[in-house]
Motif scaffolding. Structure first.
Motif, short mmCIF file in Angstrom:
data_model
loop_
_atom_site.label_atom_id
_atom_site.label_comp_id
_atom_site.label_asym_id
_atom_site.label_seq_id
_atom_site.Cartn_x
_atom_site.Cartn_y
_atom_site.Cartn_z
N GLU A 3 55.30 35.04 54.81
CA GLU A 3 54.27 35.60 53.95
C GLU A 3 53.14 36.17 54.78
O GLU A 3 52.72 35.60 55.79
N ARG A 4 52.65 37.31 54.34
CA ARG A 4 51.53 37.94 55.03
C ARG A 4 50.22 37.24 54.68
O ARG A 4 50.10 36.60 53.64
N LEU A 5 49.26 37.40 55.57
CA LEU A 5 47.91 36.94 55.30
C LEU A 5 47.22 38.03 54.48
O LEU A 5 47.03 39.16 54.95
N ARG A 6 46.86 37.70 53.24
CA ARG A 6 46.31 38.70 52.33
C ARG A 6 45.06 38.20 51.63
O ARG A 6 44.94 38.26 50.41
N ARG A 7 44.10 37.72 52.42
CA ARG A 7 42.85 37.27 51.80
C ARG A 7 42.09 38.44 51.19
O ARG A 7 41.47 38.31 50.13
N SER A 8 42.12 39.58 51.85
CA SER A 8 41.34 40.75 51.40
C SER A 8 42.19 42.00 51.47
O SER A 8 42.81 42.29 52.50
N PHE A 9 42.22 42.74 50.36
CA PHE A 9 42.87 44.04 50.27
C PHE A 9 41.77 45.07 50.04
O PHE A 9 41.23 45.18 48.93
N LEU A 10 41.40 45.83 51.06
CA LEU A 10 40.33 46.81 50.95
C LEU A 10 40.88 48.17 50.54
O LEU A 10 41.68 48.78 51.26
N TYR A 11 40.44 48.65 49.37
CA TYR A 11 40.84 49.97 48.91
C TYR A 11 39.95 51.05 49.53
O TYR A 11 38.74 50.88 49.64
N THR A 12 40.59 52.15 49.92
CA THR A 12 39.85 53.28 50.47
C THR A 12 40.47 54.57 49.94
O THR A 12 41.70 54.66 49.84
N ALA A 28 39.30 43.55 57.09
CA ALA A 28 40.18 43.15 55.98
C ALA A 28 41.56 42.80 56.50
O ALA A 28 42.03 43.36 57.50
N ASP A 29 42.23 41.90 55.82
CA ASP A 29 43.61 41.59 56.18
C ASP A 29 44.53 42.75 55.87
O ASP A 29 45.55 42.95 56.54
N VAL A 215 45.97 34.08 46.51
CA VAL A 215 45.86 33.98 47.96
C VAL A 215 44.78 34.90 48.51
O VAL A 215 44.39 34.78 49.67
N GLY A 216 44.29 35.84 47.68
CA GLY A 216 43.28 36.78 48.13
C GLY A 216 42.82 37.65 46.99
O GLY A 216 43.19 37.43 45.83
N GLN A 217 42.01 38.65 47.33
CA GLN A 217 41.43 39.51 46.30
C GLN A 217 41.28 40.93 46.84
O GLN A 217 40.96 41.12 48.02
N SER A 218 41.49 41.90 45.98
CA SER A 218 41.23 43.29 46.34
C SER A 218 39.73 43.56 46.30
O SER A 218 39.00 42.97 45.48
N VAL A 219 39.27 44.45 47.17
CA VAL A 219 37.85 44.79 47.23
C VAL A 219 37.72 46.31 47.35
O VAL A 219 38.65 47.00 47.75
N VAL A 231 35.96 32.93 51.27
CA VAL A 231 36.37 32.15 50.11
C VAL A 231 37.83 31.74 50.19
O VAL A 231 38.21 30.61 49.85
N PHE A 232 38.68 32.66 50.68
CA PHE A 232 40.12 32.38 50.71
C PHE A 232 40.57 31.77 52.04
O PHE A 232 41.78 31.68 52.29
N THR A 233 39.63 31.36 52.87
CA THR A 233 39.95 30.61 54.07
C THR A 233 39.78 29.12 53.77
O THR A 233 38.70 28.70 53.36
N PRO A 234 40.80 28.30 53.94
CA PRO A 234 40.70 26.88 53.59
C PRO A 234 39.60 26.17 54.36
O PRO A 234 39.35 26.45 55.54
N ASP A 235 38.96 25.22 53.68
CA ASP A 235 37.91 24.42 54.30
C ASP A 235 38.51 23.58 55.43
O ASP A 235 39.54 22.91 55.24
N PRO A 236 37.90 23.58 56.62
CA PRO A 236 38.48 22.84 57.75
C PRO A 236 38.68 21.36 57.48
O PRO A 236 39.68 20.77 57.93
#
Length: 287
Positions: A3-12, A28-29, A215-219, A231-236
């Motif tokens: 699975e890819r790391l997809r915390r942030s999907f930045l639209y451009t 962005a991821d 797992v993440g959010q588009s921005v 926010v989508f990085t787990p608390d240590p």
């Protein structure tokens, strides 16, 4: 498939080479070049050329490069897929999915274009798409290249007459998308928050999304990226606790027991395993 790391999907927008190049350095991821809503019909051919050019000139490094093509069956759909493959993108984002056929034919079209097709992320944005979500997810489960599922609050609210910033509308969609993603074994990615100036509200929306399983959010703006990544990085501390639970369970010959005040069984430990794996993936990406 890992699975890819997809915390942030930045639209451009695809009609702005400058913004596309800047997006590569936004942290962005994933970056999604938009050939659909953000580009006027007369500008779409140039946007496709911009995609090819930015792939050659900008350094995306480990950032996943996606392109949102136009809706299945439209005049621009085939040309967009051609451009995506020519640019060597990692992922195609397919909007306005309403039937399993749209998914299956997009996968087939990409397979016909290249021996190494990009992955596919699906967007359910209309009432027809949302209420066909289970059938779409079941079809996606048999298509390994389909790896993500998201939704569009704005388009859904426009169709129903609802308020696109409504918490109730977003929650209605969120719980369904997460469930459909689980059926299809897809990564669920939450929809954009439309006000790039209100980072506090963005944080609240992202936190609720993480709580229900996204797992993440588009921005839509680079300033939103650090917030959703955090926010989508787990608390240590939560990760450290999860590691101890997993280690204790793996070392035990019992299927269920209490460890340090926490009941453990296979289902609960699987959640801790996913948390640890996600934290390890983020740590590896950050280094």
């Amino acid at each position: 498939m890992v699975e890819r790391l997809r915390r942030s999907f930045l639209y451009t927008p695809g009609d702005s080479p400058e913004m596309m190049a800047k997006a590569a350095d936004a942290g962005a991821d994933a970056v999604t070049v938009d050939l659909e809503d953000a580009v006027r019909p007369e500008d779409k051919p140039q946007a496709r050329e911009n995609l090819r050019a930015v792939r050659e000139t900008a350094d995306f490094g480990e950032t996943e490069l996606s392109v949102r093509v136009n809706e299945f069956g439209t005049d621009h759909w085939t040309a967009d897929l051609d451009a995506a493959v020519a640019a060597g993108v990692d992922t195609v984002t397919l909007p306005m999915v309403e039937t399993p056929r749209a998914v299956e034919e997009t996968v087939a079209a990409l397979d016909d274009l290249t021996d190494d097709p990009p992955e596919l992320v699906l967007l359910l944005e209309s009432p027809a798409g949302v209420f066909a979500g289970r059938e779409i997810a079941e079809a996606a489960a048999g298509l390994p290249r389909v790896t993500g599922l998201s939704f569009g609050v704005g388009d859904y609210a426009r169709a129903t007459g609802g308020e696109p910033t409504s918490t109730r509308v977003r929650e209605f969609l969120s719980h369904r998308i997460v469930g459909f993603a689980a059926i299809g074994r897809l990564q669920p990615v939450s929809s954009v928050y439309p006000d790039p100036t209100d980072l506090d509200a963005l944080r609240e929306v992202a936190a609720r999304a993480a709580e229900v399983g996204f797992v993440g959010q588009s921005v839509i703006h680079p300033r939103q990226v650090p917030v959703v990544n955090e926010v989508f990085t787990p608390d240590p501390e939560a990760v450290a606790t999860a590691r101890t639970h997993v280690e204790a369970y793996d070392a035990s010959d019992r299927g269920a027991f209490v460890h340090e005040g926490t009941f453990l069984d296979e289902a609960l430990v699987e959640r801790y395993r996913r948390l640890v794996a996600r934290a390890d993936a983020i740590a590896a990406a950050d280094h």
